[in-house]
Design an enzyme around this catalytic site. Structure first.
Site, PDB file in Angstrom:
ATOM      1  N   ASP A  71       0.805  -1.226   0.000  1.00 23.56           N
ATOM      2  CA  ASP A  71       0.000   0.000   0.000  1.00 23.56           C
ATOM      3  C   ASP A  71       0.835   1.272   0.000  1.00 23.56           C
ATOM      4  O   ASP A  71       0.404   2.297  -0.516  1.00 23.56           O
ATOM      5  CB  ASP A  71      -1.015   0.007   1.140  1.00 23.56           C
ATOM      6  CG  ASP A  71      -0.425  -0.328   2.507  1.00 23.56           C
ATOM      7  OD1 ASP A  71       0.814  -0.438   2.617  1.00 23.56           O
ATOM      8  OD2 ASP A  71      -1.201  -0.485   3.456  1.00 23.56           O
ATOM      9  N   ASP A 481       3.774   0.813  13.113  1.00 22.30           N
ATOM     10  CA  ASP A 481       3.011  -0.438  13.128  1.00 22.30           C
ATOM     11  C   ASP A 481       3.714  -1.628  13.758  1.00 22.30           C
ATOM     12  O   ASP A 481       3.054  -2.461  14.382  1.00 22.30           O
ATOM     13  CB  ASP A 481       2.532  -0.814  11.725  1.00 22.30           C
ATOM     14  CG  ASP A 481       1.605   0.231  11.140  1.00 22.30           C
ATOM     15  OD1 ASP A 481       0.716   0.703  11.866  1.00 22.30           O
ATOM     16  OD2 ASP A 481       1.786   0.593   9.971  1.00 22.30           O
TER      17      ASP A 481
END
Length: 890
Positions: A71, A481
């Protein structure tokens, strides 16, 4: 575990560059400097994965040809011989950083050398540029680009649906692209060179995740989400007649054309109330399978169904493996076995707890089995075993109670593909890695199939901060993350990310300059402390205590001797503490949200910056005083650092194109700053080991110098600069952090926003000299002495191949230029060669250095690669000559 992706990707960018368009030249008379070139070798500090992989695409004609899209981290090609992934979009530059977000990929099954990528990261204002379609005729080694008149959203909601980009399997000059934001369906009839809207397509989509989101992120129309051709309705060289298109519209999700795209109609009898995430066609049995979810993903999904449509009769059949009332997730991952088309598989992509689920049918959806079942709750029986020994951090250091397992089977499992040439091989993407198996069919015989990470080479972390201490581990990283890692060996995957606590995103870290065993980090966490400390160089951690009001990590600084810390967290003002953060006190004289750093010599001196003002504390962070220094950037897109070993020596980088932008230096603890005329724009600053004979540490920056954007190095306090990367190695946006290595001259660690931690090593092993890092022994003008060549075929397919050549200087003198010759034994012809110039006459080839890799020190090497064609055989050359000198061949 991937819910912070949007913050990771955007906040770093929104903080600087990209509030408007690509930055322009600073308006304060920046001096034009011609950047020198130098040979650097670039690699990733291995983490293996770390981010969401929403798409995996296998070529349907050629075995072992596969691609993955991420992404925010570009696209990759699978290398079967090495069982690794090769990055394909590292050439994306600063101005086009958004093109590292890949919303769709298409591999041409008529001509497997061709591959296409639809790129663009955000459809709202966060990405100032429009999307583009990239096309390659050499499997992604090189690209050509067609800009689109609208944006694409590789990191937008719905990015796991697809594929939105598709090639006509009968006439490969025809491609379709589904656009977001109400821009409709687009078509190219010249192999992706030009595009036009299919104006008679009846539905541009209606679904938005959150209409009330004023940022434009969750309120964008997710548009047209997949295109599937029925190859049985065409012949080679003519357009395929039947095309199915999925639209983000819960009442009108699937459309069809039966006349090659001339007219379109809503598919009759289709289910409503759901979004069609995937549409996969089994032409052998005449079934179109569709995975439905009530949400667009990739995080959300509460209900879902699987349906099968008979292309011959128009009959719809609900083939869902569980009752609707028992779904708490949507279906998205969907694949059929091209060797055994009655076999179909699907995923419960948004089943976060206790785990994702994978479903398998061998009778076209008539009956199903699951990857795991409950025996007696909470205990479960798995049809698989997991081996994450190659990426042990995938357990997250967790030891959960049943029914959760560590590692998990996955989450955000929207990419699922069975190898079209091998029923036993399957790959699927998660929010952190690519998993795969090579004994999938054991599922059907009652055995257990083995799942392992199949992700080496794919690096997809967003980097917020970097540190290279003078002792201990060479690299500490703060990542989005996955928190961050301590690398003791850059070539090996660390056993675990930072834990105890495990931040979802680490925003800042620091070590004590004279006591590198003392390390602090801060970050984001849904519940729990936002600060942690280590007394063993980051190997083990313990949590600190948050002051009242903290909502996020912010920035943190350690005193030079580790005796105290200053923290500027989100949610409250700047704080200071002695010891390890059991009690914090508010700092005075400095505004909330300031960036904080420490002096690297005086443990009582700390620095801060906020909105154009520089602040100094001489009492350990208790009180700060605003400096009178003027002319600094007015915004907060600034990174600054103090030089190790010299009190009060501070460098500040940052700014914006509509104001002050560049690099500033202070030698009096920020009382005054001097702007470097040699630097037009700079966004990071870092220090590394000084060059041989130099009296000052080496500077590194991600900057614009001499009109060129790149990664630069200076060995003379910024008087002159060397660009050390090249156009093939740009990695999009590199503005978050940079640091040199204090122990290895020339080594630099570069942050990226999706390609992980990049590190570079120079071929100048002499340790440089002034300015561009030359110096040392003057090289002889003509290469002489011993040489060695390693010739490796990295990929081979019918009629074509890719090879890498490594030329090593095994003699005692440096080269100032080189020319390597060989003869192909099998009539091979080079089609494209990179990192060198070449000529070929019949079977004889000569490759010569380009400007930036001419100098090769004794004991160093240089590499180049190429793609080519072959007929008959593809044997390796038996001999290589460096001028008249024969080289050893391995």
């Amino acid at each position: 575990m991937r819910r912070t992706r949007i913050l990771t990707a955007v906040l770093a960018l929104a903080a600087g560059l990209i509030a408007g368009g690509p930055p322009a030249l600073a308006a304060d008379g920046a001096q034009q400097v011609t950047p020198a070139a130098e040979s650097y070798t670039w690699k990733n500090a291995r983490i293996d994965g770390g981010g969401f992989v929403p798409g995996i695409v296998f070529n349907r004609k050629e075995k072992n040809l596969a691609y993955a899209r991420t992404d925010i981290g570009g696209a990759y090609r699978w290398q079967e011989s090495a069982r690794t992934w090769t990055p394909l979009l590292d050439s994306v530059g600063w101005a086009d950083w958004g093109h590292t977000g890949v919303v769709s990929l298409a591999s041409d099954s008529v001509d497997p050398n061709k591959v296409y990528a639809a790129v663009g990261t955000y459809t709202n204002s966060w990405d100032p540029g429009n999307g583009a379609v990239l096309r390659s005729a050499d499997r992604g080694a090189g690209w050509q680009k067609t800009d689109l008149p609208f944006k694409l959203g590789g990191n937008m909601p719905g990015r796991g649906m697809g594929e939105r980009l598709a090639i006509d399997p009968n006439k490969n000059s025809v491609l379709y692209l589904g656009a977001p934001s109400g821009k409709g369906l687009w078509r190219s009839t010249d192999s992706g060179v030009t595009w036009s809207q299919v104006t008679n397509f009846p539905n541009v989509g209606t679904y938005v995740q959150d209409p009330g989101d004023t940022s434009g992120y969750a309120s964008d129309n997710q548009g047209i989400v997949w295109v599937t051709f029925d190859e049985s309705t065409g012949t080679a060289g003519t357009v395929t007649k039947t095309i199915y298109v999925g639209v983000a519209d819960k009442d009108n999700a699937v459309y069809r054309s039966t006349d090659g795209g001339a007219t379109w109609s809503r598919l009759a009898g289709q289910p409503t109330g759901y979004l069609a995430h995937k549409g996969v066609l089994d032409t052998v049995n005449g079934y179109l399978y569709i995975a439905y979810s009530d949400k667009g993903g990739p995080y959300d999904g509460g209900k879902g169904r699987l349906w099968r449509y008979s292309t011959a009769t128009g009959t719809w059949t609900d083939i869902s493996p569980v009752a609707e009332a028992d779904t708490y997730y949507g279906f998205s991952g969907l694949t059929v076995d091209r060797q055994k088309p009655g076999t179909v598989m699907a995923t419960a992509y948004s089943s976060w707890w206790p785990d994702t689920q994978i479903f398998r049918s061998t009778d076209s959806g008539g009956t199903w089995t699951k990857a795991w079942d409950y025996t007696s709750y909470p205990n479960r029986s798995n049809r698989y075993t997991m081996d994450v020994s190659s990426s042990p951090w995938l357990t997250w250091g967790a030891n959960p109670s049943p029914p959760e397992h560590a590692p998990k089977l996955g989450w955000m499992t929207e990419a699922l593909e069975i190898d079209p040439f091998d029923s036993s091989r399957m790959m699927y993407g998660t929010g952190a890695t690519i998993y795969g198996t090579e004994n999938l069919t054991d599922w059907d015989s009652g055995g257990r199939f083995t799942i392992k990470p199949m992700v080496q080479g794919l690096e997809e972390t967003a980097v917020n901060d970097l540190a290279s201490p003078p002792a201990g581990a060479p690299l500490l990283s703060a990542l989005g993350d996955v928190g961050g890692f301590r690398h003791t060996d850059l070539t090996k995957v660390p056993s675990m990310m930072f834990t105890a606590p495990n931040f979802t995103t680490t925003t800042s870290l620091d070590y004590a300059e004279t006591d590198p065993n003392t390390v602090v980090r801060v970050g984001d966490l849904d519940s729990g402390p936002h600060v942690a400390f280590s007394t063993d160089n980051g190997a083990n951690w313990f949590a600190g205590t948050d002051p009242s009001g903290v909502s996020g990590g912010g920035t943190v600084a350690a005193a030079a001797d580790g005796s105290r810390f200053v923290w500027s967290p989100a949610g409250t003002g700047v704080q200071y503490t002695t010891g390890f953060g059991s009690s914090w006190q508010p700092s005075s004289g400095i505004p909330s949200g300031a960036i904080v750093e420490s002096d690297r010599v005086d443990p009582k001196t700390f620095y801060g910056f906020k909105s154009g003002k520089f602040y100094v504390s001489s009492d350990g962070g208790a009180t700060f005083t605003a400096s009178s220094a003027a002319g600094l950037p007015s915004g907060d897109s600034v990174r600054f650092k103090a030089l190790p070993g010299t009190k009060g020596d501070v460098w500040l980088a940052g700014g914006a194109s509509d104001g002050a932008y560049g690099l500033w230096h202070s030698t009096d603890s920020g009382a005054t700053f001097t702007k470097l005329s040699t630097v037009e724009q700079a966004d990071t600053i870092g220090f590394g080991k000084a060059a041989t004979g130099a009296s000052y540490q080496t500077l590194y920056t991600s900057a614009k110098i001499g009109g060129v954007r790149g990664v630069f190095r200076s060995t003379d306090r910024g008087a002159t600069w060397t660009r050390i990367n090249d156009d093939a190695h740009q990695w999009g946006w590199t503005g978050a952090a940079i640091t040199g290595d204090p122990r290895i001259y020339g080594r630099v660690y570069v942050s990226t926003n999706g390609r992980g931690v990049i590190y570079g090593d120079t071929s100048d092993t002499s340790g440089g000299g002034s300015g561009g890092g030359g110096g040392g022994t003057d090289p002889t003008p003509t290469p002489t002495g011993a040489c060695a060549v390693t010739y490796t075929i990295t990929n081979q397919w019918s009629g074509g191949f890719q090879a890498d050549v490594k030329l090593a200087n095994t003699g005692t003198s440096a080269w100032s230029g080189w020319s390597l010759g060989w003869t192909f034994p099998g009539g091979q012809t080079i089609s494209q060669l990179w990192n060198a110039d070449y000529t070929q006459s019949a079977s004889a080839v000569t490759a010569k250095n380009v400007g930036w890799n001419a100098n090769v020190a004794a004991g160093s090497s240089v590499s180049f690669g190429f793609t080519g064609s072959w007929t008959g055989s593809n044997a390796k050359p038996a001999a290589f000559k460096l001028g008249d000198q024969s080289c050893t061949v391995s």
